[in-house]
Design a protein around this motif. Structure first.
Motif, PDB file in Angstrom:
ATOM      1  N   GLU A 115      37.921  -2.754 -27.831  1.00  0.00           N
ATOM      2  CA  GLU A 115      38.074  -3.766 -28.867  1.00  0.00           C
ATOM      3  C   GLU A 115      38.012  -3.102 -30.235  1.00  0.00           C
ATOM      4  OE1 GLU A 115      36.206  -8.131 -30.115  1.00  0.00           O
ATOM      5  OE2 GLU A 115      35.271  -6.918 -28.540  1.00  0.00           O
ATOM      6  N   MET A 116      38.925  -3.514 -31.116  1.00  0.00           N
ATOM      7  CA  MET A 116      38.965  -2.955 -32.468  1.00  0.00           C
ATOM      8  C   MET A 116      39.120  -4.077 -33.477  1.00  0.00           C
ATOM      9  SD  MET A 116      41.536  -0.086 -34.144  1.00  0.00           S
ATOM     10  CE  MET A 116      40.733   1.245 -33.260  1.00  0.00           C
ATOM     11  N   GLY A 117      38.333  -4.016 -34.565  1.00  0.00           N
ATOM     12  CA  GLY A 117      38.418  -4.991 -35.638  1.00  0.00           C
ATOM     13  C   GLY A 117      38.660  -4.308 -36.972  1.00  0.00           C
ATOM     14  N   TYR A 118      39.416  -4.977 -37.832  1.00  0.00           N
ATOM     15  CA  TYR A 118      39.744  -4.397 -39.144  1.00  0.00           C
ATOM     16  C   TYR A 118      39.836  -5.523 -40.163  1.00  0.00           C
ATOM     17  CZ  TYR A 118      42.364  -2.123 -42.897  1.00  0.00           C
ATOM     18  OH  TYR A 118      42.767  -1.644 -44.115  1.00  0.00           O
ATOM     19  N   GLY A 119      39.211  -5.332 -41.328  1.00  0.00           N
ATOM     20  CA  GLY A 119      39.265  -6.314 -42.399  1.00  0.00           C
ATOM     21  C   GLY A 119      39.431  -5.644 -43.747  1.00  0.00           C
ATOM     22  N   VAL A 120      40.083  -6.344 -44.677  1.00  0.00           N
ATOM     23  CA  VAL A 120      40.309  -5.798 -46.017  1.00  0.00           C
ATOM     24  C   VAL A 120      40.380  -6.947 -47.009  1.00  0.00           C
ATOM     25  CG1 VAL A 120      42.827  -5.836 -45.740  1.00  0.00           C
ATOM     26  CG2 VAL A 120      41.784  -4.240 -47.366  1.00  0.00           C
TER      27      VAL A 120
ATOM     28  N   VAL B 182      27.556  -2.497 -27.803  1.00  0.00           N
ATOM     29  CA  VAL B 182      26.945  -1.251 -27.321  1.00  0.00           C
ATOM     30  C   VAL B 182      25.536  -1.571 -26.840  1.00  0.00           C
ATOM     31  CG1 VAL B 182      26.421   1.151 -27.840  1.00  0.00           C
ATOM     32  CG2 VAL B 182      28.286   0.005 -29.045  1.00  0.00           C
ATOM     33  N   ARG B 183      25.376  -1.629 -25.534  1.00  0.00           N
ATOM     34  CA  ARG B 183      24.068  -1.939 -24.975  1.00  0.00           C
ATOM     35  C   ARG B 183      23.079  -0.798 -25.222  1.00  0.00           C
ATOM     36  NH1 ARG B 183      27.012  -4.069 -19.564  1.00  0.00           N
ATOM     37  NH2 ARG B 183      28.470  -2.526 -20.370  1.00  0.00           N
ATOM     38  N   SER B 184      21.813  -1.099 -25.062  1.00  0.00           N
ATOM     39  CA  SER B 184      20.683  -0.195 -25.327  1.00  0.00           C
ATOM     40  C   SER B 184      20.335  -0.110 -26.804  1.00  0.00           C
ATOM     41  CB  SER B 184      20.926   1.221 -24.780  1.00  0.00           C
ATOM     42  OG  SER B 184      21.115   1.189 -23.381  1.00  0.00           O
ATOM     43  N   PHE B 185      21.119  -0.763 -27.666  1.00  0.00           N
ATOM     44  CA  PHE B 185      20.797  -0.869 -29.082  1.00  0.00           C
ATOM     45  C   PHE B 185      20.497  -2.330 -29.405  1.00  0.00           C
ATOM     46  CE2 PHE B 185      23.302   2.963 -28.746  1.00  0.00           C
ATOM     47  CZ  PHE B 185      22.663   3.860 -29.606  1.00  0.00           C
ATOM     48  N   ASP B 186      19.640  -2.532 -30.405  1.00  0.00           N
ATOM     49  CA  ASP B 186      19.281  -3.883 -30.794  1.00  0.00           C
ATOM     50  C   ASP B 186      20.517  -4.644 -31.263  1.00  0.00           C
ATOM     51  OD1 ASP B 186      17.721  -6.025 -31.188  1.00  0.00           O
ATOM     52  OD2 ASP B 186      16.538  -5.202 -32.834  1.00  0.00           O
ATOM     53  N   GLN B 187      20.495  -5.962 -31.068  1.00  0.00           N
ATOM     54  CA  GLN B 187      21.640  -6.802 -31.405  1.00  0.00           C
ATOM     55  C   GLN B 187      21.981  -6.679 -32.889  1.00  0.00           C
ATOM     56  OE1 GLN B 187      22.744  -8.450 -28.668  1.00  0.00           O
ATOM     57  NE2 GLN B 187      24.586  -9.261 -29.626  1.00  0.00           N
TER      58      GLN B 187
ATOM     59  N   ASN C  41      34.816  -0.647 -30.382  1.00  0.00           N
ATOM     60  CA  ASN C  41      33.898  -0.902 -29.279  1.00  0.00           C
ATOM     61  C   ASN C  41      34.569  -0.523 -27.962  1.00  0.00           C
ATOM     62  OD1 ASN C  41      31.473  -2.037 -28.117  1.00  0.00           O
ATOM     63  ND2 ASN C  41      32.777  -3.690 -27.361  1.00  0.00           N
ATOM     64  N   LEU C  42      33.910   0.318 -27.157  1.00  0.00           N
ATOM     65  CA  LEU C  42      34.435   0.768 -25.872  1.00  0.00           C
ATOM     66  C   LEU C  42      33.371   0.554 -24.801  1.00  0.00           C
ATOM     67  CD1 LEU C  42      35.892   4.197 -27.099  1.00  0.00           C
ATOM     68  CD2 LEU C  42      37.185   2.089 -26.720  1.00  0.00           C
ATOM     69  N   ASN C  43      33.781  -0.026 -23.665  1.00  0.00           N
ATOM     70  CA  ASN C  43      32.849  -0.271 -22.562  1.00  0.00           C
ATOM     71  C   ASN C  43      33.513   0.066 -21.243  1.00  0.00           C
ATOM     72  OD1 ASN C  43      32.806  -2.852 -24.561  1.00  0.00           O
ATOM     73  ND2 ASN C  43      30.732  -2.109 -24.210  1.00  0.00           N
ATOM     74  N   SER C  44      32.712   0.514 -20.301  1.00  0.00           N
ATOM     75  CA  SER C  44      33.202   0.720 -18.939  1.00  0.00           C
ATOM     76  C   SER C  44      32.086   0.380 -17.970  1.00  0.00           C
ATOM     77  CB  SER C  44      33.670   2.165 -18.721  1.00  0.00           C
ATOM     78  OG  SER C  44      32.596   3.072 -18.884  1.00  0.00           O
ATOM     79  N   GLU C  45      32.474  -0.201 -16.821  1.00  0.00           N
ATOM     80  CA  GLU C  45      31.513  -0.567 -15.790  1.00  0.00           C
ATOM     81  C   GLU C  45      32.105  -0.241 -14.420  1.00  0.00           C
ATOM     82  OE1 GLU C  45      29.186  -4.334 -17.898  1.00  0.00           O
ATOM     83  OE2 GLU C  45      30.719  -4.702 -16.373  1.00  0.00           O
ATOM     84  N   LEU C  46      31.306   0.375 -13.575  1.00  0.00           N
ATOM     85  CA  LEU C  46      31.708   0.686 -12.211  1.00  0.00           C
ATOM     86  C   LEU C  46      30.799  -0.081 -11.263  1.00  0.00           C
ATOM     87  CD1 LEU C  46      33.489   2.374 -10.273  1.00  0.00           C
ATOM     88  CD2 LEU C  46      31.645   4.083 -10.264  1.00  0.00           C
TER      89      LEU C  46
ATOM     90  N   ALA D 174      28.818   2.625 -19.300  1.00  0.00           N
ATOM     91  CA  ALA D 174      28.843   3.540 -20.437  1.00  0.00           C
ATOM     92  C   ALA D 174      29.483   2.799 -21.596  1.00  0.00           C
ATOM     93  CB  ALA D 174      29.627   4.810 -20.103  1.00  0.00           C
ATOM     94  N   ASP D 175      28.787   2.720 -22.719  1.00  0.00           N
ATOM     95  CA  ASP D 175      29.265   2.018 -23.913  1.00  0.00           C
ATOM     96  C   ASP D 175      29.319   2.974 -25.098  1.00  0.00           C
ATOM     97  OD1 ASP D 175      29.240  -0.286 -22.413  1.00  0.00           O
ATOM     98  OD2 ASP D 175      27.367  -1.052 -23.256  1.00  0.00           O
ATOM     99  N   ALA D 176      30.226   2.697 -26.006  1.00  0.00           N
ATOM    100  CA  ALA D 176      30.297   3.456 -27.258  1.00  0.00           C
ATOM    101  C   ALA D 176      30.881   2.549 -28.328  1.00  0.00           C
ATOM    102  CB  ALA D 176      31.151   4.714 -27.092  1.00  0.00           C
ATOM    103  N   GLY D 177      30.463   2.752 -29.590  1.00  0.00           N
ATOM    104  CA  GLY D 177      31.008   1.944 -30.670  1.00  0.00           C
ATOM    105  C   GLY D 177      30.206   2.055 -31.939  1.00  0.00           C
ATOM    106  N   ASN D 178      30.730   1.433 -32.993  1.00  0.00           N
ATOM    107  CA  ASN D 178      30.039   1.391 -34.283  1.00  0.00           C
ATOM    108  C   ASN D 178      30.848   0.515 -35.224  1.00  0.00           C
ATOM    109  OD1 ASN D 178      28.089   1.849 -36.172  1.00  0.00           O
ATOM    110  ND2 ASN D 178      28.428   4.057 -36.357  1.00  0.00           N
TER     111      ASN D 178
END
Length: 766
Positions: free
Chosen positions: A630-635, A656-661, A681-686, A705-709
């Motif tokens: 997922e990708m978001g962009y604003g201007v 991104v799980r494991s981080f506070d909301q 935001n990137l997520n994967s689940e097996l 495994a999650d990644a994002g910012n």
């Protein structure tokens, strides 16, 4: 002369049999005469017309003993009467009946395994229900039916005692006292005659299992004949898909212990010879498209014989014939085996039959959903050529409504019209209301909740209505929404939303400030293709920046420049394609969406976009990989900055799980997490089966495994600043919706990040 004077000593049933067996002698006892009148005596509830309709004679007819026999048989067969006799008084025939008692109430005592409604439905099929005539033989059949129901649950020791209580007005109460006993469990399963595969490997294919750690949940150690038959077919498919064309199950034995608590199963197999396919031939009529049909063949020479490949080829051929209107094409797979060499040549013979029209389309099984809600999803038309592709599409569209647990389509030939076919779409209703609950927990911070109450098919109209509520340290949200999926006959949908949101960004100094947004919107969805939909809408919202103490600098500057309140008129444009097999717990397919939002009027001027794609791959029958991006962009527009109240946030459930909301991204000088105008935001689940549950997919474990910012307008999207986490979890398809528990740890983080290891949620895929 009275017939009763001659045979009044006989029981009516014996009388009927006697008359049937010795009619000539009885015929001499009553001289045939012309009937002047017919009188019925003894009726209290039964309609006299039903008695007259059973009589083979009328006023003015000749009366004979043979006709009396026929009349007695017909009246007893109706099931309404306990006793029947026929008297003759001169030229008048008197039919004297004694009605059976009526069942006033059926009750069950001690039945815990089944609810009352289930047992009532099963007994109605054997003639025992409130308001039906009572007969002792029917009560005996009811006892056997109840025992049969318990056998399906492996309760072999169940005992049933029937109590009949007569009450006034020739009625009875029927009570079944049930002693359920203990559940008979499978002690062991053995397979004999196998050589190519080990017993352990074969037993692993079965749904029935001996008792184990998780059989209390799966109940796979409960024997039933239906399950055993299904497992026999599973074994057959296993061998037939590995080259054993002549495989057969010689027999299966089921042994139960004297106390009816333990069951042993033995399956005897004959593997036969292994075969390799050396060629495939097409014979018959392929409408002059032999090459096109040949491309659909899944059977590959040089490989072991596989029943699935044969079935897939026949299915593909039938679908191809269906495109041209041939509803009853016959495809025969004829193997030519050579036992000396272990080789087989497959011959596929096709007979397309006649091209067919669809005469009538019927809907069945919809006890709640209106017919029109289902019919508007059907793409095959009545009185049009049979089109297999449109029929499959119709079935899929009905299934994607989400209102039914099962959707089937059947076709029937029209008697006397070989070129016509009727279609019946049979659905099985399921509860359409849902309640979803989620929570997050941090030992250092807070407990947060989110909930929703939704009705996807309100009053069977196909319309949606929902209420969503969310509360955490960072946000509060209340949203009312409704959707009419067929606002127009062409399938244009219309949705309304009314919402109240407060956003309180996380601040290490604990300052009291928040963003309050009140608004509403209307959106229209226009179908472009069968899978694609474009959305257009607009709304009106007001956002207030409130603070009772110090305000973070980022918000303070925006409020100073543009005021405490901002009124915005957002215009939206979106696109969506949903090809998932299930929206709540997908196993395969793709989901894609793009949303664009333009603030062209009002106090805030901006452009905001969000794009998402999800893909699911089933590696095996029980292992699934899901990936989400997922990708978001604003201007900001017209020399105005991007409004702070439209920022994206990351961290926690859904990102991104494991981080506070909502704790990732830019941090104000006051320590507030303010989000940003860009997000990745990137997520994967097996998913893999939970140990001990076999092929049950309702309880699974997963690794993620999650990644994002998020970043603001002045920052570049840098992969080096991504946060990442990994973890494991448990997924359960509970009665109230998909439930997830997860525990993880960050693998890429920075000192200021707020960590949250344990989370659980309900009702979402990621």
């Amino acid at each position: 002369m009275r017939l009763s004077n001659f045979l009044s000593r006989f029981h009516p049933v014996a009388l009927a049999l006697a008359l049937g067996c010795a009619a000539p002698q009885v015929a001499q006892a009553v001289t045939p005469f012309q009937i002047a009148d017919i009188r019925i005596e003894g009726l209290a509830r039964t309609d006299a017309g039903s008695v007259f309709s059973a009589l083979p004679f009328r006023t003015g007819d000749n009366y004979t003993d043979e006709k009396a026999v026929v009349a007695l048989r017909a009246l007893f067969a109706s099931g309404h009467f306990k006793d029947v006799r026929i008297d003759v008084e001169g030229p008048v025939v008197v039919v004297v009946v004694q009605e059976r008692p009526i069942i006033a109430h059926v009750d069950f005592v001690g039945a815990k395994e089944f609810d009352r409604d289930t047992l009532i439905r099963s007994l109605k099929d054997v003639g025992v229900a409130d308001g039906m005539p009572f007969d002792r033989a029917q009560a005996d059949r009811a006892e056997q039916e109840i025992k049969r129901q318990y056998l399906t649950r492996s309760l072999y020791g169940a005992e049933v005692v029937t109590t009949i209580t007569p009450i006034e007005k020739n009625q009875v109460n029927v009570s079944f006292s049930v002693t359920e006993g203990g559940v008979a469990r499978i002690r062991d399963i053995h397979i004999t005659g196998n050589q190519a595969f080990s017993e352990v490997e074969l037993i692993d294919q079965l749904d029935l299992t001996p008792g184990g750690l998780m059989t209390w949940y799966t109940k796979s150690d409960r024997y039933s004949q239906t399950k055993l038959n299904a497992d026999r077919e599973t074994l057959r498919s296993f061998y037939l898909n590995r080259g054993y064309l002549e495989f057969d199950i010689a027999s299966s034995q089921v042994a139960i212990s004297p106390d009816k608590q333990d069951i042993g199963i033995t399956i005897n197999v004959k593997e036969g010879q292994h075969y390799t396919v050396t060629g495939v031939k097409l014979t018959g009529d392929y409408l002059g498209q032999d090459e096109a049909f040949g491309a659909l063949v899944s059977i590959r020479p040089g490989q072991a014989y596989r029943l699935d490949d044969v079935a897939a080829t026949i299915r593909a051929f039938n679908e191809r014939f269906g495109l041209f209107g041939y509803a009853f094409a016959r495809i025969e797979a004829l193997p030519q085996v050579d036992r000396k060499t272990g080789q087989v040549v497959m011959t596929l013979h096709a007979d397309p039959g006649r091209r067919a029209y669809v005469r009538r389309i019927q809907i069945s099984g919809n006890t709640r959903t209106r017919d029109e809600v289902i019919r508007r999803e059907v793409r095959q038309f009545e009185s049009a050529w049979y089109d297999g592709r449109r029929i499959r599409l119709s079935r899929d569209r009905i299934d994607r409504l989400g209102y039914f647990s099962q959707v089937d389509v059947e076709q029937q030939e029209v008697p006397g019209s070989p070129d016509e076919v009727d279609l019946t779409f049979t659905v099985k209703e399921k509860p359409n209301g849902s309640m979803m609950i989620g929570a997050t927990y941090s030992t250092a911070d807070h407990l947060g909740f989110n909930a929703s109450v939704r009705q996807d098919n309100i009053f069977g109209s196909g319309n949606y209505f929902g209420i969503d509520f969310n509360t955490t340290t960072a946000t509060r949200m209340l949203n009312f929404s409704s959707v009419d999926p067929y606002f127009t006959e062409d399938g244009v949908s219309r949705s309304f939303d009314m919402y109240y949101r407060t956003n309180k960004p996380i601040n290490s100094q604990g300052e009291q400030y928040k963003l309050v947004t009140i608004g509403g919107s209307v959106r229209f969805g226009v179908p472009v293709t069968e899978l694609d939909k474009v959305f257009l809408g607009g709304g009106l919202e007001r956002t207030d920046i409130l603070a009772s103490s110090a305000l973070p600098e980022y918000y303070f500057r925006y409020r100073a420049d543009y005021g405490t309140s901002s009124v915005t008129v957002p215009l939206t444009l979106g696109w969506q394609r949903d090809g998932r097999d299930n929206a709540m717990a997908p196993n395969s397919g793709t989901y894609q969406r793009v949303n664009l939002e333009l603030g062209a009027f009002g106090d805030a001027r901006y452009f905001r976009s969000n794009a998402q794609i999800q893909q699911f791959w089933p590696f095996t029958k029980t292992v699934t990989l899901g990936v989400n991006a997922e990708m978001g962009y604003g201007v900001g527009l017209m020399n105005r900055p991007y409004p702070v109240f439209k920022n994206f946030y990351a961290g926690g459930l859904g990102t991104v799980r494991s981080f506070d909301q909502n704790s990732l991204g830019p941090v104000d000088v006051t320590g507030a997490y303010i989000g940003g105008s860009r997000r990745l935001n990137l997520n994967s689940e097996l998913y893999v089966p939970f140990p001990g549950v076999g092929h049950d997919r309702s309880l699974r474990i997963f690794g993620y495994a999650d990644a994002g910012n998020v970043w603001n307008e002045t920052e570049n999207l840098q992969l080096s600043s991504l946060r990442a986490s990994v973890g494991v979890g448990l997924s359960w398809m509970s009665p109230v919706g998909p439930l997830k528990f997860s525990y993880g740890k960050p693998v890429r983080y920075f000192p200021q990040d707020k960590i949250q290891n344990f989370q659980f949620q309900m009702g979402t895929a990621f």
